[in-house]
Write a protein that holds these residues in place. Structure first.
Motif, PDB file in Angstrom:
ATOM      1  N   GLY A 183       0.811  -1.214   0.000  1.00 43.58           N
ATOM      2  CA  GLY A 183       0.000   0.000   0.000  1.00 43.58           C
ATOM      3  C   GLY A 183       0.842   1.261   0.000  1.00 43.58           C
ATOM      4  O   GLY A 183       0.555   2.217  -0.725  1.00 43.58           O
ATOM      5  N   ARG A 184       1.939   1.271   0.795  1.00 51.46           N
ATOM      6  CA  ARG A 184       2.806   2.440   0.834  1.00 51.46           C
ATOM      7  C   ARG A 184       3.536   2.624  -0.487  1.00 51.46           C
ATOM      8  O   ARG A 184       3.689   3.744  -0.982  1.00 51.46           O
ATOM      9  CB  ARG A 184       3.800   2.313   1.985  1.00 51.46           C
ATOM     10  CG  ARG A 184       3.163   2.354   3.370  1.00 51.46           C
ATOM     11  CD  ARG A 184       4.208   2.262   4.462  1.00 51.46           C
ATOM     12  NE  ARG A 184       5.147   3.370   4.367  1.00 51.46           N
ATOM     13  CZ  ARG A 184       6.217   3.509   5.153  1.00 51.46           C
ATOM     14  NH1 ARG A 184       6.473   2.576   6.075  1.00 51.46           N
ATOM     15  NH2 ARG A 184       7.010   4.549   5.031  1.00 51.46           N
ATOM     16  N   LEU A 185       4.006   1.516  -1.057  1.00 50.73           N
ATOM     17  CA  LEU A 185       4.682   1.620  -2.349  1.00 50.73           C
ATOM     18  C   LEU A 185       3.739   2.135  -3.424  1.00 50.73           C
ATOM     19  O   LEU A 185       4.119   2.959  -4.267  1.00 50.73           O
ATOM     20  CB  LEU A 185       5.238   0.250  -2.742  1.00 50.73           C
ATOM     21  CG  LEU A 185       6.394  -0.290  -1.888  1.00 50.73           C
ATOM     22  CD1 LEU A 185       6.761  -1.701  -2.331  1.00 50.73           C
ATOM     23  CD2 LEU A 185       7.598   0.633  -1.979  1.00 50.73           C
ATOM     24  N   ARG A 186       2.500   1.663  -3.383  1.00 50.80           N
ATOM     25  CA  ARG A 186       1.525   2.123  -4.365  1.00 50.80           C
ATOM     26  C   ARG A 186       1.221   3.615  -4.181  1.00 50.80           C
ATOM     27  O   ARG A 186       1.041   4.359  -5.146  1.00 50.80           O
ATOM     28  CB  ARG A 186       0.247   1.300  -4.253  1.00 50.80           C
ATOM     29  CG  ARG A 186      -0.727   1.522  -5.400  1.00 50.80           C
ATOM     30  CD  ARG A 186      -1.973   0.663  -5.262  1.00 50.80           C
ATOM     31  NE  ARG A 186      -1.644  -0.764  -5.223  1.00 50.80           N
ATOM     32  CZ  ARG A 186      -1.745  -1.501  -4.130  1.00 50.80           C
ATOM     33  NH1 ARG A 186      -2.154  -0.969  -2.980  1.00 50.80           N
ATOM     34  NH2 ARG A 186      -1.442  -2.795  -4.162  1.00 50.80           N
TER      35      ARG A 186
ATOM     36  N   THR B  78       1.931   6.572  -6.847  1.00 53.16           N
ATOM     37  CA  THR B  78       0.874   7.479  -7.307  1.00 53.16           C
ATOM     38  C   THR B  78       1.284   8.928  -7.161  1.00 53.16           C
ATOM     39  O   THR B  78       0.972   9.770  -8.003  1.00 53.16           O
ATOM     40  CB  THR B  78      -0.415   7.208  -6.517  1.00 53.16           C
ATOM     41  OG1 THR B  78      -0.768   5.822  -6.624  1.00 53.16           O
ATOM     42  CG2 THR B  78      -1.558   8.061  -7.038  1.00 53.16           C
ATOM     43  N   ARG B  79       2.009   9.251  -6.085  1.00 56.97           N
ATOM     44  CA  ARG B  79       2.385  10.644  -5.839  1.00 56.97           C
ATOM     45  C   ARG B  79       3.604  11.085  -6.638  1.00 56.97           C
ATOM     46  O   ARG B  79       3.809  12.284  -6.830  1.00 56.97           O
ATOM     47  CB  ARG B  79       2.667  10.839  -4.348  1.00 56.97           C
ATOM     48  CG  ARG B  79       1.457  10.624  -3.458  1.00 56.97           C
ATOM     49  CD  ARG B  79       1.873  10.535  -2.019  1.00 56.97           C
ATOM     50  NE  ARG B  79       0.741  10.232  -1.138  1.00 56.97           N
ATOM     51  CZ  ARG B  79       0.860   9.750   0.076  1.00 56.97           C
ATOM     52  NH1 ARG B  79       2.059   9.516   0.583  1.00 56.97           N
ATOM     53  NH2 ARG B  79      -0.212   9.504   0.812  1.00 56.97           N
TER      54      ARG B  79
END
Length: 315
Positions: free
Chosen positions: A25-28, A32-33
């Motif tokens: 989730g953090r990598l995604r 995205t950012r």
């Protein structure tokens, strides 16, 4: 007698260590950012760094004609902005200009929105024509009013008055502040109309129909249903309009060049910086304009957030 060798205890320092993998989730989220980071850096370089430089300069007594005589003055420039008679007058002119333009634009925009909310032939064309003034470049709109409408010799306003045998006033010289206000009202009324028209079209038609079936007339429907529903949209239009009108420079510069009591705070900043070369004083006045705009924008964002929450709850 035989002894069996015992295994030596494994030292804690030599114990194998495992690193917890990053959660997907953090990598995604970072993936995205990441494309937005260049835009963020560009925005900081273009907007925030110049503002920081302006803030620093505002604490200096700095005249561009005498660069070696500059010195640190703390809040002296701000005190001069707030106590100087001409600067106080420009602040008062800014308040009068903003309030009058926003209030009249809201009232006229509300009337036009109520008309456009009805179905009639050619409504799309009428809506396009009414939006057109807002799409003009501000300087072009001011030049249009100055030369096509206000000119005392060949302007359309005096041409109509001459046709009916009326007087031939010099609009800009006789009523300078009203001339600026009318040009801004003409340009900003379509903006208010669009916001209020969006509010009208978000009304519940079932409630309006039920009120009419209960015997409510047009005025009762407007007073007890339409106006309360439009309260948030009226607040949003007033706040957004105030942000833009407070910072308006084009109309004052083009129509009157700040003369005849029409110099608002942005024009005074221009005079202090480009004509008097007072960098510190102009920077202090500019910082005050930005602070006022930020305060108004904070309330505008709260109104927008409340509108979104209402729409989500209604959906």
């Amino acid at each position: 007698m035989t002894t069996t060798p015992t295994a030596a205890p494994v030292s804690a320092s030599r114990a194998p260590t495992t690193t917890a993998p990053r959660s997907p989730g953090r990598l995604r989220a970072w993936a995205t950012r990441a494309p937005l980071l260049p835009a963020l850096v560009f925005m900081i370089v273009v907007t925030q760094l110049p503002f920081v430089a302006t803030l620093v300069i505002s604490f200096f007594d700095w005249n561009a004609l005498y660069p070696d005589a500059r010195h640190f003055t703390w809040f002296g420039n701000y005190a001069e902005v707030l106590t100087d008679a001409d600067l106080r007058k420009s602040v008062l002119t800014t308040i009068v200009l903003t309030v009058s333009v926003v209030v009249v634009s809201l009232v006229v925009g509300l009337g036009l929105a109520l008309l456009l909310d009805r179905r009639f032939k050619g409504r799309g064309l009428v809506r396009t024509l009414l939006i057109a003034p807002f799409l003009l470049v501000p300087v072009a709109a001011a030049l249009l009013w100055k030369h096509v409408l206000y000119n005392p010799e060949y302007g359309l306003l005096n041409g109509l008055l001459h046709y009916v045998g009326g007087p031939q006033p010099d609009w800009i010289s006789d009523t300078p502040l009203i001339a600026v206000e009318v040009s801004l009202i003409w340009q900003w009324t379509p903006f208010m109309m669009l916001i209020l028209l969006a509010g009208l079209q978000s009304r519940s038609p079932e409630l309006v129909e039920a009120a009419r079936m209960d015997g409510a007339g047009p005025w009762q429907v407007f007073r007890h249903l339409t106006l309360p529903h439009l309260r948030r949209y009226l607040e949003l239009g007033a706040l957004l309009g105030s942000i833009y009108i407070v910072q308006n420079f084009d109309a004052v510069f083009t129509l009157t060049s700040g003369g005849l009591g029409t110099a608002n705070l942005p024009y005074t900043v221009y005079q202090s910086f480009y004509q008097a070369h007072e960098n510190g004083l102009a920077s202090a006045a500019g910082v005050l304009v930005v602070i006022g705009s930020i305060i108004i924008a904070t309330f505008a964002l709260r109104v927008v957030s409340s509108l979104f929450r209402e729409e989500v709850a209604r959906g």
